[in-house]
Write a protein that holds these residues in place. Structure first.
Motif, PDB file in Angstrom:
ATOM      1  N   THR A 229      25.600  10.777  16.729  1.00 48.56           N
ATOM      2  CA  THR A 229      24.852  11.156  15.528  1.00 48.56           C
ATOM      3  C   THR A 229      23.344  11.203  15.728  1.00 48.56           C
ATOM      4  N   ILE A 230      22.845  10.717  16.849  1.00 51.96           N
ATOM      5  CA  ILE A 230      21.411  10.728  17.133  1.00 51.96           C
ATOM      6  C   ILE A 230      21.201  11.130  18.587  1.00 51.96           C
ATOM      7  N   THR A 231      19.956  11.406  18.943  1.00 51.70           N
ATOM      8  CA  THR A 231      19.619  11.687  20.329  1.00 51.70           C
ATOM      9  C   THR A 231      18.842  10.502  20.888  1.00 51.70           C
ATOM     10  N   PRO A 232      19.108  10.090  22.119  1.00 45.17           N
ATOM     11  CA  PRO A 232      18.381   8.950  22.682  1.00 45.17           C
ATOM     12  C   PRO A 232      16.925   9.293  22.959  1.00 45.17           C
ATOM     13  N   SER A 233      16.087   8.268  22.940  1.00 41.20           N
ATOM     14  CA  SER A 233      14.679   8.479  23.263  1.00 41.20           C
ATOM     15  C   SER A 233      14.538   8.945  24.704  1.00 41.20           C
ATOM     16  N   ILE A 234      13.576   9.815  24.940  1.00 42.60           N
ATOM     17  CA  ILE A 234      13.301  10.345  26.277  1.00 42.60           C
ATOM     18  C   ILE A 234      11.813  10.138  26.562  1.00 42.60           C
ATOM     19  N   GLY A 235      11.509   9.641  27.745  1.00 43.74           N
ATOM     20  CA  GLY A 235      10.108   9.455  28.135  1.00 43.74           C
ATOM     21  C   GLY A 235       9.573   8.072  27.867  1.00 43.74           C
ATOM     22  N   PHE A 236      10.422   7.178  27.341  1.00 43.59           N
ATOM     23  CA  PHE A 236       9.982   5.821  27.000  1.00 43.59           C
ATOM     24  C   PHE A 236      10.532   4.848  28.041  1.00 43.59           C
ATOM     25  N   ALA A 241       9.010   8.090  34.491  1.00 45.13           N
ATOM     26  CA  ALA A 241       9.744   9.035  35.323  1.00 45.13           C
ATOM     27  C   ALA A 241       9.013  10.374  35.331  1.00 45.13           C
ATOM     28  N   GLU A 242       9.162  11.107  36.417  1.00 45.79           N
ATOM     29  CA  GLU A 242       8.445  12.384  36.548  1.00 45.79           C
ATOM     30  C   GLU A 242       9.000  13.439  35.608  1.00 45.79           C
ATOM     31  N   GLN A 243      10.341  13.534  35.518  1.00 50.77           N
ATOM     32  CA  GLN A 243      10.981  14.549  34.679  1.00 50.77           C
ATOM     33  C   GLN A 243      12.121  13.922  33.873  1.00 50.77           C
ATOM     34  N   PRO A 244      11.812  13.039  32.917  1.00 44.99           N
ATOM     35  CA  PRO A 244      12.907  12.364  32.207  1.00 44.99           C
ATOM     36  C   PRO A 244      13.809  13.314  31.424  1.00 44.99           C
ATOM     37  N   LEU A 245      13.230  14.348  30.793  1.00 51.31           N
ATOM     38  CA  LEU A 245      14.073  15.270  30.047  1.00 51.31           C
ATOM     39  C   LEU A 245      14.908  16.129  30.991  1.00 51.31           C
ATOM     40  N   GLU A 321       3.287  10.964   8.945  1.00 52.70           N
ATOM     41  CA  GLU A 321       3.971   9.998   8.083  1.00 52.70           C
ATOM     42  C   GLU A 321       4.776   8.972   8.869  1.00 52.70           C
ATOM     43  N   LEU A 322       4.815   9.101  10.196  1.00 54.28           N
ATOM     44  CA  LEU A 322       5.519   8.126  11.029  1.00 54.28           C
ATOM     45  C   LEU A 322       4.672   6.868  11.164  1.00 54.28           C
ATOM     46  N   ASP A 323       5.330   5.721  11.369  1.00 55.77           N
ATOM     47  CA  ASP A 323       4.577   4.512  11.700  1.00 55.77           C
ATOM     48  C   ASP A 323       3.986   4.673  13.098  1.00 55.77           C
ATOM     49  N   VAL A 324       3.027   3.819  13.444  1.00 55.36           N
ATOM     50  CA  VAL A 324       2.278   4.015  14.686  1.00 55.36           C
ATOM     51  C   VAL A 324       3.162   3.868  15.921  1.00 55.36           C
ATOM     52  N   PHE A 325       4.161   2.996  15.866  1.00 53.79           N
ATOM     53  CA  PHE A 325       5.066   2.880  17.005  1.00 53.79           C
ATOM     54  C   PHE A 325       5.829   4.185  17.212  1.00 53.79           C
ATOM     55  N   SER A 326       6.358   4.736  16.126  1.00 50.18           N
ATOM     56  CA  SER A 326       7.111   5.987  16.225  1.00 50.18           C
ATOM     57  C   SER A 326       6.223   7.158  16.628  1.00 50.18           C
ATOM     58  N   GLN A 327       4.959   7.130  16.220  1.00 51.09           N
ATOM     59  CA  GLN A 327       4.041   8.178  16.670  1.00 51.09           C
ATOM     60  C   GLN A 327       3.888   8.144  18.188  1.00 51.09           C
ATOM     61  N   GLY A 328       3.783   6.944  18.743  1.00 46.45           N
ATOM     62  CA  GLY A 328       3.697   6.832  20.200  1.00 46.45           C
ATOM     63  C   GLY A 328       4.944   7.350  20.881  1.00 46.45           C
ATOM     64  N   MET A 329       6.104   6.985  20.353  1.00 40.64           N
ATOM     65  CA  MET A 329       7.364   7.471  20.918  1.00 40.64           C
ATOM     66  C   MET A 329       7.443   8.991  20.843  1.00 40.64           C
ATOM     67  N   ALA A 330       6.988   9.540  19.707  1.00 46.27           N
ATOM     68  CA  ALA A 330       7.024  10.990  19.532  1.00 46.27           C
ATOM     69  C   ALA A 330       6.114  11.688  20.531  1.00 46.27           C
ATOM     70  N   ALA A 331       4.924  11.139  20.756  1.00 39.48           N
ATOM     71  CA  ALA A 331       3.998  11.745  21.717  1.00 39.48           C
ATOM     72  C   ALA A 331       4.577  11.716  23.130  1.00 39.48           C
ATOM     73  N   LYS A 335       5.691  14.940  25.387  1.00 44.63           N
ATOM     74  CA  LYS A 335       5.172  15.141  26.751  1.00 44.63           C
ATOM     75  C   LYS A 335       6.309  15.426  27.725  1.00 44.63           C
ATOM     76  N   ALA A 336       7.443  14.745  27.557  1.00 38.99           N
ATOM     77  CA  ALA A 336       8.595  15.013  28.425  1.00 38.99           C
ATOM     78  C   ALA A 336       9.060  16.459  28.285  1.00 38.99           C
ATOM     79  N   HIS A 337       9.026  16.987  27.071  1.00 39.45           N
ATOM     80  CA  HIS A 337       9.410  18.391  26.876  1.00 39.45           C
ATOM     81  C   HIS A 337       8.407  19.342  27.533  1.00 39.45           C
ATOM     82  N   LEU A 338       7.114  19.048  27.392  1.00 40.29           N
ATOM     83  CA  LEU A 338       6.112  19.925  27.990  1.00 40.29           C
ATOM     84  C   LEU A 338       6.166  19.879  29.515  1.00 40.29           C
TER      85      LEU A 338
END
Length: 363
Positions: A229-236, A241-245, A321-331, A335-338
């Motif tokens: 039902t969810i996707t795991p975090s990537i890049g954390f 890792a060089e290419q986590p995604l 609107e995300l909390d600061v921890f989630s903003q870091g995870m999102a960034a 980056k993993a996608h880019l």
């Protein structure tokens, strides 16, 4: 450093309302739920809002019990595990081995505490050793190792807020980060009583992630690699890792090459088809890559810039609107996608003091 809480954007059924077919109740309902002959699922609580529980799987053998994952080493989870085992006729004295899918604390820490307390084998992927090395030498760290990753993603202010959060955080209990007894390396078979599990290395969510497939019973102990039902975090992950995604999507394709199996996930309900879910996860990340490329446009941007234009969680919550921890995870996830777009030749990158700058390449 080792949490599974992350902003997610996934169109699947909401985890908050997901009923598991083995129990007929919400997947977090307390109990030892029989998912197959000789296998129980025990959801254990987590001390976080994002994820309410982790599923620990108990495999019966003539010699005792093998557990896939162990839960988070907190008293309430330990007490519940002991109570649920008792309900099906067992106790901690019947435990013989832990097979841990990856190093994150909700999977590893209870396993290593009980494993060393009871003198039983704890197995973990060998590529998790660098993370444990960092944790076991934490006194040598001058600051949170994720700060540099956030700065490289262009999220300098978020990094500063993470540093401030660390100032109020207690030092970690290093007893829960003891090294495992067995390092899992490469794909191989593991006998578990009369069963045979295929240990399949699936890097991405973490470098040393493993899933365990029992082909004969049609089961996949999926850890955080294939969640229903969810996707795991990537890049954390640390070290980064060089290419986590890229690793994650390659591992998904690898699991897609196995027979279609019932998913026994770490978080969420038991689900019927690994093939169907892998296809959904791959499609999700391809859409995310396309969205990220479109947001780059003709500009030179950081991952933080792109993350601010994306929606997060299944509710498409704006980044601000995300909390600061989630903003870091999102960034970090952006980056993993880019970085994967760069590897595919669709973008270029340049390292600068303000972070890694990306720009789209002409087709």
């Amino acid at each position: 450093m080792t949490t599974d809480s992350a902003p997610r954007r996934d169109p699947g059924v909401s985890t908050a309302y997901a009923v598991s077919p083995d129990s007929g109740e919400h997947w977090t309902a307390e109990g030892a739920w029989r998912v197959a002959d000789g296998i129980f699922r025990i959801p254990l609580p987590l001390p976080m809002d994002g994820l309410r529980a982790i599923n620990v799987y108990v495999i019966e053998t003539d010699d005792g019990l093998t557990l896939v994952d162990g839960g988070w080493a907190i008293p309430v989870a330990r007490e519940l595990l002991e109570r649920c085992l008792k309900d099906v006729g067992y106790g901690f004295g019947d435990l013989r081995r832990f097979l841990v899918t990856h190093v994150h604390r909700d999977h590893f820490t209870m396993a290593t505490v009980l494993g060393h307390e009871l003198g039983i084998d704890v197995a973990l992927g060998a590529d998790e050793k660098p993370a444990l090395d960092l944790l076991n030498n934490i006194e040598d760290l001058t600051r949170n190792p994720f700060v540099d990753v956030l700065v490289s993603a262009g999220a300098r202010e978020v990094a500063a807020q993470w540093v401030r959060m660390d100032e109020h955080r207690e030092a970690p209990d290093m007893s829960v980060w003891a090294y495992p007894d067995t390092w899992l390396e490469g794909d191989h078979e593991i006998p578990v009583g009369r069963r045979t599990l295929d240990a399949v290395h699936t890097p991405g969510h973490t470098p040393g992630h493993f899933v365990f497939a029992e082909r004969e019973a049609g089961l996949l102990f999926a850890g955080d690699h294939v969640l229903p039902t969810i996707t795991p975090s990537i890049g954390f992950t640390m070290p980064a890792a060089e290419q986590p995604l890229g690793d994650f999507m390659a591992s998904l394709t690898k699991v897609r090459g196995l027979p279609d199996l019932t998913i026994l996930p770490a978080h969420g309900p038991v689900a019927p088809s690994s093939h169907a879910r892998v296809d959904e996860l791959l499609e999700h990340h391809e859409r995310r890559l396309a969205d990220s490329l479109a947001l780059m446009g003709a500009a030179t941007v950081t991952a933080h810039d792109v993350a601010q234009g994306l929606g997060w969680t299944r509710h498409e919550t704006p980044f601000g609107e995300l909390d600061v921890f989630s903003q870091g995870m999102a960034a970090m996830e952006t980056k993993a996608h880019l970085e994967l777009l760069v590897a595919r030749g669709q973008a270029a990158r340049e390292e600068t003091p303000e972070g890694v700058l990306f720009r789209a390449q002409e087709a």
